[in-house]
Scaffold this motif. Sequence first.
Motif, PDB file in Angstrom:
ATOM      1  N   UNK A 181      62.696  29.575  28.539  1.00  0.00           N
ATOM      2  CA  UNK A 181      63.792  29.528  29.190  1.00  0.00           C
ATOM      3  C   UNK A 181      63.369  28.014  30.262  1.00  0.00           C
ATOM      4  N   UNK A 182      64.201  27.226  30.376  1.00  0.00           N
ATOM      5  CA  UNK A 182      63.874  26.082  31.099  1.00  0.00           C
ATOM      6  C   UNK A 182      64.720  25.871  32.130  1.00  0.00           C
ATOM      7  N   UNK A 183      64.316  25.953  33.477  1.00  0.00           N
ATOM      8  CA  UNK A 183      65.001  25.981  34.498  1.00  0.00           C
ATOM      9  C   UNK A 183      64.719  24.610  35.306  1.00  0.00           C
ATOM     10  N   UNK A 184      65.837  23.822  35.547  1.00  0.00           N
ATOM     11  CA  UNK A 184      65.766  22.604  36.202  1.00  0.00           C
ATOM     12  C   UNK A 184      66.095  22.798  37.667  1.00  0.00           C
ATOM     13  N   UNK A 185      65.466  22.206  38.544  1.00  0.00           N
ATOM     14  CA  UNK A 185      65.751  22.412  39.953  1.00  0.00           C
ATOM     15  C   UNK A 185      66.394  21.164  40.325  1.00  0.00           C
ATOM     16  N   UNK A 186      67.461  21.471  41.300  1.00  0.00           N
ATOM     17  CA  UNK A 186      68.179  20.539  42.142  1.00  0.00           C
ATOM     18  C   UNK A 186      67.142  20.080  43.195  1.00  0.00           C
ATOM     19  N   UNK A 187      67.547  19.132  43.838  1.00  0.00           N
ATOM     20  CA  UNK A 187      66.735  18.218  44.877  1.00  0.00           C
ATOM     21  C   UNK A 187      67.102  19.260  46.311  1.00  0.00           C
ATOM     22  N   UNK A 188      66.281  19.723  46.944  1.00  0.00           N
ATOM     23  CA  UNK A 188      66.574  20.359  48.061  1.00  0.00           C
ATOM     24  C   UNK A 188      67.062  19.444  49.109  1.00  0.00           C
ATOM     25  N   UNK A 189      66.671  18.239  49.227  1.00  0.00           N
ATOM     26  CA  UNK A 189      67.409  17.136  49.876  1.00  0.00           C
ATOM     27  C   UNK A 189      67.454  15.979  49.425  1.00  0.00           C
ATOM     28  N   UNK A 190      68.623  15.404  48.843  1.00  0.00           N
ATOM     29  CA  UNK A 190      68.647  14.012  48.377  1.00  0.00           C
ATOM     30  C   UNK A 190      69.836  13.233  48.817  1.00  0.00           C
ATOM     31  N   UNK A 191      70.312  13.752  49.955  1.00  0.00           N
ATOM     32  CA  UNK A 191      71.543  12.888  50.863  1.00  0.00           C
ATOM     33  C   UNK A 191      72.622  13.456  49.800  1.00  0.00           C
ATOM     34  N   UNK A 192      73.720  12.804  50.272  1.00  0.00           N
ATOM     35  CA  UNK A 192      75.201  13.107  49.777  1.00  0.00           C
ATOM     36  C   UNK A 192      75.477  12.892  48.331  1.00  0.00           C
ATOM     37  N   UNK A 193      74.515  11.910  47.648  1.00  0.00           N
ATOM     38  CA  UNK A 193      74.800  11.342  46.143  1.00  0.00           C
ATOM     39  C   UNK A 193      74.653  12.533  45.415  1.00  0.00           C
ATOM     40  N   UNK A 194      73.609  13.470  45.618  1.00  0.00           N
ATOM     41  CA  UNK A 194      73.560  14.660  44.559  1.00  0.00           C
ATOM     42  C   UNK A 194      73.819  16.049  45.138  1.00  0.00           C
ATOM     43  N   UNK A 195      74.059  16.920  44.414  1.00  0.00           N
ATOM     44  CA  UNK A 195      74.266  18.077  45.172  1.00  0.00           C
ATOM     45  C   UNK A 195      72.926  18.901  45.317  1.00  0.00           C
ATOM     46  N   UNK A 196      72.530  18.938  46.606  1.00  0.00           N
ATOM     47  CA  UNK A 196      71.519  19.525  46.849  1.00  0.00           C
ATOM     48  C   UNK A 196      71.152  21.140  46.885  1.00  0.00           C
ATOM     49  N   UNK A 197      70.211  21.387  45.933  1.00  0.00           N
ATOM     50  CA  UNK A 197      70.105  23.130  45.931  1.00  0.00           C
ATOM     51  C   UNK A 197      68.776  23.313  45.520  1.00  0.00           C
ATOM     52  N   UNK A 198      68.577  24.876  45.069  1.00  0.00           N
ATOM     53  CA  UNK A 198      67.269  25.033  44.904  1.00  0.00           C
ATOM     54  C   UNK A 198      67.606  26.453  44.123  1.00  0.00           C
ATOM     55  N   UNK A 199      66.513  26.899  43.472  1.00  0.00           N
ATOM     56  CA  UNK A 199      66.889  28.364  42.751  1.00  0.00           C
ATOM     57  C   UNK A 199      65.762  29.293  43.011  1.00  0.00           C
ATOM     58  N   UNK A 200      66.089  30.736  42.830  1.00  0.00           N
ATOM     59  CA  UNK A 200      65.071  31.652  42.972  1.00  0.00           C
ATOM     60  C   UNK A 200      65.196  32.501  41.584  1.00  0.00           C
ATOM     61  N   UNK A 201      64.023  32.737  41.043  1.00  0.00           N
ATOM     62  CA  UNK A 201      64.001  33.544  40.098  1.00  0.00           C
ATOM     63  C   UNK A 201      63.288  35.023  40.113  1.00  0.00           C
ATOM     64  N   UNK A 202      64.003  36.224  39.995  1.00  0.00           N
ATOM     65  CA  UNK A 202      63.476  37.394  39.965  1.00  0.00           C
ATOM     66  C   UNK A 202      63.201  37.854  38.636  1.00  0.00           C
TER      67      UNK A 202
END
Length: 236
Positions: A181-202
């Motif tokens: 399972x490949x999980x790509x992380x978004x950027x926690x903060x990259x300004x308004x150009x990219x959707x800022x996000x993160x993930x949690x895996x349980x």
Amino acid sequence: RKKRLFLIPGNHDVDRSKISPVAKTSSTNLLSREDVNTVLEDKGDLRLLCARLSGYSAFLRNYYGTLLTPSLAFPPYTLATSLKIRGCKVGILGLNSTWLSAGDTDERSLLIGDSQIRQALTLIGDTDLNIALVHHPLEWLKAFDADESEALLTSSCSFLLRGHLHKSKIRELSNPDGRLIQIAAGSLYAGPTWPNGYNIVHFDTATQHGRIILRRFSPEGKGFFAADTLTYENST
């Protein structure tokens, strides 16, 4: 808690001013698995090619101090360790995809090297679950190395966590030897150009079942993170 914080280098850890003309030329001549493994087994060659990561190396020494593992102390700064979680031995493979990173021409010209992966697997020994970390998508590697790295990671790891593209993504890779399972992380903060996000895996080590939670930032009001229901139609 530094023992539970696992770091790998990204392209922003590269000091391009430290890339010598010889290093630039040498990287273009690595055209086969044998070429790459020869370099990865030669400390002199590695020192030359990994001079671009001297700042990252200094950071590792300063941050981890006496906790610095032998594998992280020398190029290509591969993290190889394991830990026990509720009776489950989890292996962590922190792989360096930046040792040839040079700038805007990185796509499809980078290398991990199957010997880097195999050495990490040897160092962690027998485990119940392996998690690999790498900065770049495997598609950014040279074609022969992308194929070999994907096959080896799919047969030896359960999860691959990566970044670089500033976009959350989940992808399942499988072959007769394994499932990854490949999980790509978004950027926690990259300004308004990219959707800022993160993930949690349980992940439940007893049942071998898990849940991936994607989170995305909303600029509304004071700004807040909430469940990401925009990346995938069926995510919750």
